[in-house]
Design a protein around this motif. Sequence first.
Motif, PDB file in Angstrom:
ATOM      1  N   GLU A 108      90.149  42.983  17.050  1.00 37.64           N
ATOM      2  CA  GLU A 108      88.823  42.472  17.297  1.00 37.64           C
ATOM      3  C   GLU A 108      88.731  42.846  18.755  1.00 37.64           C
ATOM      4  OE1 GLU A 108      88.781  38.346  16.319  1.00 37.64           O
ATOM      5  OE2 GLU A 108      88.639  38.814  14.097  1.00 37.64           O
ATOM      6  N   GLN A 109      89.618  42.555  19.848  1.00 38.21           N
ATOM      7  CA  GLN A 109      89.324  42.912  21.166  1.00 38.21           C
ATOM      8  C   GLN A 109      89.516  44.032  21.552  1.00 38.21           C
ATOM      9  OE1 GLN A 109      88.478  39.972  22.322  1.00 38.21           O
ATOM     10  NE2 GLN A 109      89.016  39.006  20.257  1.00 38.21           N
ATOM     11  N   THR A 110      89.929  45.264  20.683  1.00 38.64           N
ATOM     12  CA  THR A 110      89.861  46.631  21.000  1.00 38.64           C
ATOM     13  C   THR A 110      88.841  47.322  20.374  1.00 38.64           C
ATOM     14  OG1 THR A 110      91.737  46.753  19.618  1.00 38.64           O
ATOM     15  CG2 THR A 110      92.282  46.433  21.822  1.00 38.64           C
ATOM     16  N   LEU A 111      88.815  47.282  19.174  1.00 43.26           N
ATOM     17  CA  LEU A 111      87.877  48.035  18.264  1.00 43.26           C
ATOM     18  C   LEU A 111      86.459  47.407  18.310  1.00 43.26           C
ATOM     19  CD1 LEU A 111      90.173  49.270  15.763  1.00 43.26           C
ATOM     20  CD2 LEU A 111      89.523  50.499  17.708  1.00 43.26           C
ATOM     21  N   THR A 112      86.532  46.027  18.138  1.00 40.52           N
ATOM     22  CA  THR A 112      84.830  45.474  18.137  1.00 40.52           C
ATOM     23  C   THR A 112      84.124  45.779  19.406  1.00 40.52           C
ATOM     24  OG1 THR A 112      85.980  43.700  16.603  1.00 40.52           O
ATOM     25  CG2 THR A 112      83.768  43.408  17.853  1.00 40.52           C
ATOM     26  N   PRO A 113      84.768  45.801  20.509  1.00 42.78           N
ATOM     27  CA  PRO A 113      83.802  46.149  21.756  1.00 42.78           C
ATOM     28  C   PRO A 113      83.311  47.514  21.681  1.00 42.78           C
ATOM     29  CG  PRO A 113      85.893  44.912  22.417  1.00 42.78           C
ATOM     30  CD  PRO A 113      86.050  45.354  20.993  1.00 42.78           C
ATOM     31  N   VAL A 114      84.180  48.412  21.199  1.00 42.67           N
ATOM     32  CA  VAL A 114      83.492  49.904  20.867  1.00 42.67           C
ATOM     33  C   VAL A 114      82.505  49.945  19.779  1.00 42.67           C
ATOM     34  CG1 VAL A 114      84.255  52.355  20.381  1.00 42.67           C
ATOM     35  CG2 VAL A 114      85.670  50.641  21.617  1.00 42.67           C
ATOM     36  N   VAL A 115      82.703  48.975  18.789  1.00 42.90           N
ATOM     37  CA  VAL A 115      81.610  49.135  17.798  1.00 42.90           C
ATOM     38  C   VAL A 115      80.267  48.483  18.422  1.00 42.90           C
ATOM     39  CG1 VAL A 115      80.997  48.273  15.679  1.00 42.90           C
ATOM     40  CG2 VAL A 115      83.407  48.982  15.640  1.00 42.90           C
ATOM     41  N   GLU A 116      80.339  47.299  19.088  1.00 40.15           N
ATOM     42  CA  GLU A 116      79.380  46.689  19.649  1.00 40.15           C
ATOM     43  C   GLU A 116      78.268  47.615  20.637  1.00 40.15           C
ATOM     44  OE1 GLU A 116      79.448  42.839  21.115  1.00 40.15           O
ATOM     45  OE2 GLU A 116      80.457  41.874  19.448  1.00 40.15           O
ATOM     46  N   ALA A 117      79.401  48.252  21.303  1.00 38.73           N
ATOM     47  CA  ALA A 117      78.536  49.304  22.247  1.00 38.73           C
ATOM     48  C   ALA A 117      77.797  50.398  21.424  1.00 38.73           C
ATOM     49  CB  ALA A 117      79.679  50.043  23.030  1.00 38.73           C
ATOM     50  N   LEU A 118      78.237  50.764  20.379  1.00 35.52           N
ATOM     51  CA  LEU A 118      77.428  51.646  19.521  1.00 35.52           C
ATOM     52  C   LEU A 118      76.497  51.314  18.644  1.00 35.52           C
ATOM     53  CD1 LEU A 118      80.665  54.020  18.351  1.00 35.52           C
ATOM     54  CD2 LEU A 118      79.167  54.301  20.378  1.00 35.52           C
ATOM     55  N   THR A 119      76.243  49.877  18.934  1.00 37.47           N
ATOM     56  CA  THR A 119      75.103  49.205  18.057  1.00 37.47           C
ATOM     57  C   THR A 119      73.637  49.814  18.478  1.00 37.47           C
ATOM     58  OG1 THR A 119      75.288  47.249  18.975  1.00 37.47           O
ATOM     59  CG2 THR A 119      76.717  47.648  16.765  1.00 37.47           C
ATOM     60  N   VAL A 120      73.656  50.033  19.851  1.00 33.61           N
ATOM     61  CA  VAL A 120      72.469  50.396  20.590  1.00 33.61           C
ATOM     62  C   VAL A 120      72.245  51.898  20.051  1.00 33.61           C
ATOM     63  CG1 VAL A 120      71.579  50.973  22.844  1.00 33.61           C
ATOM     64  CG2 VAL A 120      72.970  48.880  22.591  1.00 33.61           C
ATOM     65  N   PRO A 121      71.147  52.044  19.549  1.00 32.85           N
ATOM     66  CA  PRO A 121      70.958  53.541  19.234  1.00 32.85           C
ATOM     67  C   PRO A 121      71.090  54.516  20.458  1.00 32.85           C
ATOM     68  CG  PRO A 121      69.014  52.066  18.603  1.00 32.85           C
ATOM     69  CD  PRO A 121      69.965  51.245  19.592  1.00 32.85           C
ATOM     70  N   ALA A 122      71.670  55.794  19.713  1.00 35.93           N
ATOM     71  CA  ALA A 122      71.893  56.960  20.709  1.00 35.93           C
ATOM     72  C   ALA A 122      70.533  57.296  20.957  1.00 35.93           C
ATOM     73  CB  ALA A 122      72.926  58.083  19.900  1.00 35.93           C
ATOM     74  N   PRO A 123      70.269  58.403  21.998  1.00 33.38           N
ATOM     75  CA  PRO A 123      71.358  58.840  22.892  1.00 33.38           C
ATOM     76  C   PRO A 123      71.826  57.760  24.001  1.00 33.38           C
ATOM     77  CG  PRO A 123      69.295  59.959  23.373  1.00 33.38           C
ATOM     78  CD  PRO A 123      69.091  59.074  22.139  1.00 33.38           C
ATOM     79  N   TYR A 124      72.989  57.908  24.631  1.00 35.15           N
ATOM     80  CA  TYR A 124      73.366  57.122  25.797  1.00 35.15           C
ATOM     81  C   TYR A 124      73.366  57.778  26.911  1.00 35.15           C
ATOM     82  CZ  TYR A 124      75.380  54.975  21.170  1.00 35.15           C
ATOM     83  OH  TYR A 124      75.275  54.459  20.092  1.00 35.15           O
ATOM     84  N   ASN A 125      72.675  56.799  27.946  1.00 37.80           N
ATOM     85  CA  ASN A 125      72.468  57.287  29.339  1.00 37.80           C
ATOM     86  C   ASN A 125      74.025  57.178  30.133  1.00 37.80           C
ATOM     87  OD1 ASN A 125      72.990  54.740  30.056  1.00 37.80           O
ATOM     88  ND2 ASN A 125      70.829  54.215  30.270  1.00 37.80           N
TER      89      ASN A 125
END
Length: 229
Positions: A108-125
């Motif tokens: 949860e401390q490694t993969l969930t942060p990545v998943v949460e960051a990707l919940t914001v719609p792309a593209p990423y600034n």
Amino acid sequence: MSGQTQADSLDKLADDFWAWRAKYAPFTGDDVNRIERPGGLRDWSRAKIDNHRRDLSEFEARWKRLDATGWPIPKQVDHRLIGSALSRVHWELDVNPRWKRDPNFYIEQTLTPVVEALTVPAPYNETRSREILTRIENIPAILQQSEENLGDPPAPFATVAVQALDGVRDRLRKMATSLRPETTLNAKQLNDAADRAASALSSFCAMWHCCRTRPRNSWLWGARSGTGP
């Protein structure tokens, strides 16, 4: 201290606590607990956990100094809610310390942060792209810290962790390939970070796979003597 001044102090305590909580609360797959967090590296070393305990003690001392008697009912409710939030941190650190008994905590401390960051719609600034990369690059360090923290978890916890990480290398490679056009990161930078994360997670998975088939505590002895996986 007057009632109004104490109420103002409660507001300051709440602001300070929730800013601290946003920075240090464990990630979880539960949407109910999802909050906006500041960027940067996460640290689950023993030293940092001890710091969390000291911070919590200071927050609790500030909370206990507040006398809510005579406050308006809504403020009394706020006072109790802050007390409940402080108790939640105590629960996480010392009552049900998943950080030292459940390998799934570190997934949860490694993969969930990545998943949460990707919940914001792309593209990423640029800012969001760098934060995604930071979270991926943070994975090996957190898993290294888990080796220091984890004791002798129940076998079902190890089983669930192994199942959760099945095929993780392939999944991270696919993520990096799909993510690259949506970020400001170059392909090598993103792929290298994903490969390092995948290697760390695969090693973590292998360790717990062995743990499921060994007598209790034997994997710890092997890891410390250099004979473990």
